[in-house]
Design a protein around this motif. Sequence first.
Motif, PDB file in Angstrom:
ATOM      1  N   PRO A   1       0.817  -1.200   0.000  1.00  0.00           N
ATOM      2  CA  PRO A   1       0.000   0.000   0.000  1.00  0.00           C
ATOM      3  C   PRO A   1       0.865   1.270   0.000  1.00  0.00           C
ATOM      4  N   VAL A   2       0.384   2.299  -0.693  1.00  0.00           N
ATOM      5  CA  VAL A   2       1.115   3.549  -0.831  1.00  0.00           C
ATOM      6  C   VAL A   2       0.148   4.718  -0.637  1.00  0.00           C
ATOM      7  N   ILE A   3       0.560   5.683   0.178  1.00  0.00           N
ATOM      8  CA  ILE A   3      -0.197   6.922   0.327  1.00  0.00           C
ATOM      9  C   ILE A   3       0.298   7.870  -0.761  1.00  0.00           C
ATOM     10  N   LEU A   4      -0.601   8.323  -1.619  1.00  0.00           N
ATOM     11  CA  LEU A   4      -0.226   9.210  -2.716  1.00  0.00           C
ATOM     12  C   LEU A   4      -0.267  10.676  -2.319  1.00  0.00           C
ATOM     13  N   ARG A   5      -1.103  11.011  -1.356  1.00  0.00           N
ATOM     14  CA  ARG A   5      -1.155  12.375  -0.843  1.00  0.00           C
ATOM     15  C   ARG A   5      -1.699  12.325   0.574  1.00  0.00           C
ATOM     16  N   PRO A   6      -1.283  13.264   1.439  1.00  0.00           N
ATOM     17  CA  PRO A   6      -1.752  13.239   2.827  1.00  0.00           C
ATOM     18  C   PRO A   6      -3.236  13.554   2.916  1.00  0.00           C
ATOM     19  N   GLY A   7      -3.866  12.999   3.925  1.00  0.00           N
ATOM     20  CA  GLY A   7      -5.289  13.223   4.146  1.00  0.00           C
ATOM     21  C   GLY A   7      -5.624  13.107   5.620  1.00  0.00           C
ATOM     22  N   ALA A   8      -6.888  12.867   5.898  1.00  0.00           N
ATOM     23  CA  ALA A   8      -7.368  12.819   7.279  1.00  0.00           C
ATOM     24  C   ALA A   8      -6.789  11.638   8.057  1.00  0.00           C
ATOM     25  N   VAL A   9      -6.463  10.564   7.363  1.00  0.00           N
ATOM     26  CA  VAL A   9      -5.857   9.399   8.004  1.00  0.00           C
ATOM     27  C   VAL A   9      -4.349   9.508   7.797  1.00  0.00           C
ATOM     28  N   SER A  10      -3.614   9.637   8.897  1.00  0.00           N
ATOM     29  CA  SER A  10      -2.173   9.871   8.819  1.00  0.00           C
ATOM     30  C   SER A  10      -1.402   8.586   8.557  1.00  0.00           C
ATOM     31  N   LEU A  11      -0.150   8.731   8.164  1.00  0.00           N
ATOM     32  CA  LEU A  11       0.742   7.590   7.953  1.00  0.00           C
ATOM     33  C   LEU A  11       0.861   6.778   9.237  1.00  0.00           C
ATOM     34  N   ASP A  12       1.018   7.448  10.383  1.00  0.00           N
ATOM     35  CA  ASP A  12       1.132   6.733  11.662  1.00  0.00           C
ATOM     36  C   ASP A  12      -0.134   5.933  11.973  1.00  0.00           C
ATOM     37  N   MET A  13      -1.279   6.491  11.660  1.00  0.00           N
ATOM     38  CA  MET A  13      -2.538   5.774  11.894  1.00  0.00           C
ATOM     39  C   MET A  13      -2.607   4.516  11.036  1.00  0.00           C
ATOM     40  N   LEU A  14      -2.188   4.632   9.780  1.00  0.00           N
ATOM     41  CA  LEU A  14      -2.213   3.478   8.887  1.00  0.00           C
ATOM     42  C   LEU A  14      -1.171   2.437   9.275  1.00  0.00           C
ATOM     43  N   ARG A  15      -0.019   2.893   9.755  1.00  0.00           N
ATOM     44  CA  ARG A  15       1.031   1.952  10.162  1.00  0.00           C
ATOM     45  C   ARG A  15       0.608   1.109  11.368  1.00  0.00           C
ATOM     46  N   ALA A  16      -0.365   1.563  12.099  1.00  0.00           N
ATOM     47  CA  ALA A  16      -0.865   0.770  13.224  1.00  0.00           C
ATOM     48  C   ALA A  16      -1.557  -0.505  12.732  1.00  0.00           C
ATOM     49  N   VAL A  17      -2.029  -0.496  11.471  1.00  0.00           N
ATOM     50  CA  VAL A  17      -2.710  -1.671  10.937  1.00  0.00           C
ATOM     51  C   VAL A  17      -2.041  -2.237   9.684  1.00  0.00           C
ATOM     52  N   LEU A  18      -1.192  -1.447   9.034  1.00  0.00           N
ATOM     53  CA  LEU A  18      -0.470  -1.882   7.833  1.00  0.00           C
ATOM     54  C   LEU A  18       1.019  -1.639   8.057  1.00  0.00           C
ATOM     55  N   LEU A  19       1.766  -2.678   8.271  1.00  0.00           N
ATOM     56  CA  LEU A  19       3.155  -2.518   8.656  1.00  0.00           C
ATOM     57  C   LEU A  19       4.061  -2.006   7.536  1.00  0.00           C
ATOM     58  N   ASN A  20       3.789  -2.346   6.308  1.00  0.00           N
ATOM     59  CA  ASN A  20       4.705  -2.003   5.225  1.00  0.00           C
ATOM     60  C   ASN A  20       4.152  -0.912   4.293  1.00  0.00           C
ATOM     61  N   ILE A  21       3.448   0.036   4.823  1.00  0.00           N
ATOM     62  CA  ILE A  21       2.887   1.111   3.998  1.00  0.00           C
ATOM     63  C   ILE A  21       3.949   2.166   3.709  1.00  0.00           C
ATOM     64  N   GLU A  22       3.915   2.714   2.501  1.00  0.00           N
ATOM     65  CA  GLU A  22       4.829   3.770   2.083  1.00  0.00           C
ATOM     66  C   GLU A  22       4.046   5.062   1.891  1.00  0.00           C
ATOM     67  N   SER A  23       4.791   6.152   1.925  1.00  0.00           N
ATOM     68  CA  SER A  23       4.196   7.457   1.643  1.00  0.00           C
ATOM     69  C   SER A  23       5.030   8.130   0.571  1.00  0.00           C
ATOM     70  N   ARG A  24       4.366   8.608  -0.476  1.00  0.00           N
ATOM     71  CA  ARG A  24       5.048   9.337  -1.545  1.00  0.00           C
ATOM     72  C   ARG A  24       4.322  10.647  -1.753  1.00  0.00           C
ATOM     73  N   ASN A  25       5.057  11.727  -1.661  1.00  0.00           N
ATOM     74  CA  ASN A  25       4.478  13.025  -1.987  1.00  0.00           C
ATOM     75  C   ASN A  25       4.549  13.134  -3.495  1.00  0.00           C
ATOM     76  N   GLN A  26       3.451  12.844  -4.136  1.00  0.00           N
ATOM     77  CA  GLN A  26       3.446  12.731  -5.584  1.00  0.00           C
ATOM     78  C   GLN A  26       2.700  13.900  -6.214  1.00  0.00           C
ATOM     79  N   THR A  27       3.294  14.440  -7.248  1.00  0.00           N
ATOM     80  CA  THR A  27       2.667  15.471  -8.056  1.00  0.00           C
ATOM     81  C   THR A  27       2.851  15.068  -9.509  1.00  0.00           C
ATOM     82  N   ILE A  28       1.796  15.223 -10.292  1.00  0.00           N
ATOM     83  CA  ILE A  28       1.918  14.896 -11.707  1.00  0.00           C
ATOM     84  C   ILE A  28       1.683  16.134 -12.537  1.00  0.00           C
ATOM     85  N   GLU A  29       2.175  16.119 -13.712  1.00  0.00           N
ATOM     86  CA  GLU A  29       1.985  17.233 -14.632  1.00  0.00           C
ATOM     87  C   GLU A  29       0.611  17.115 -15.295  1.00  0.00           C
TER      88      GLU A  29
END
Length: 165
Positions: A1-29
């Motif tokens: 699982p990958v977080i594409l942009r920050p939202g109401a559910v934080s990375l730390d909140m997701l890591r409590a249930v998904l151990l291998n989640i990544e976060s990418r600050n992604q912007t596309i043209e």
Amino acid sequence: PVILRPGAVSLDMLRAVLLNIESRNQTIEPSAAPRSPGLMSKHYAPRAPVTLYEGDAEAALSAMVRDARALVGGGKTVAVLAFAEDIARLVDLPLRLVHLGSERQTADVAARLYAALRECDDLGADAVLARIATTPHALSAAIRDRLHRAASRIVDADLPRGADL
């Protein structure tokens, strides 16, 4: 699982249930197909250029007031995305204040942000000024992301004379 942009559910909140989640600050043209809504580089931008002030709240507000005075002095219509805590410093200036709510009520600011940016269009602003919230909250990253996407210029108020980033 990958977080594409920050939202109401934080990375730390997701890591409590998904151990291998990544976060990418992604912007596309604009020519690319987005993997998620809101990933376009200027997705949240109103028609007028947005200047975003980062750093210490007092320094950012002072730099914003200074620049607002200069813009108004140059004949520009200036809209300011204003936190309730900043209104007293802004109310006597000839600005169009767009209320975001209290900086401490991050969920309310997040819910109001998109409408506030559109309100700046309705006001016919030539320039929009905004300050980054300094409140530590899970939604602060999401608000920061949306404002960065809207910004044409970012000023670090902690640097000498508010240097652009």
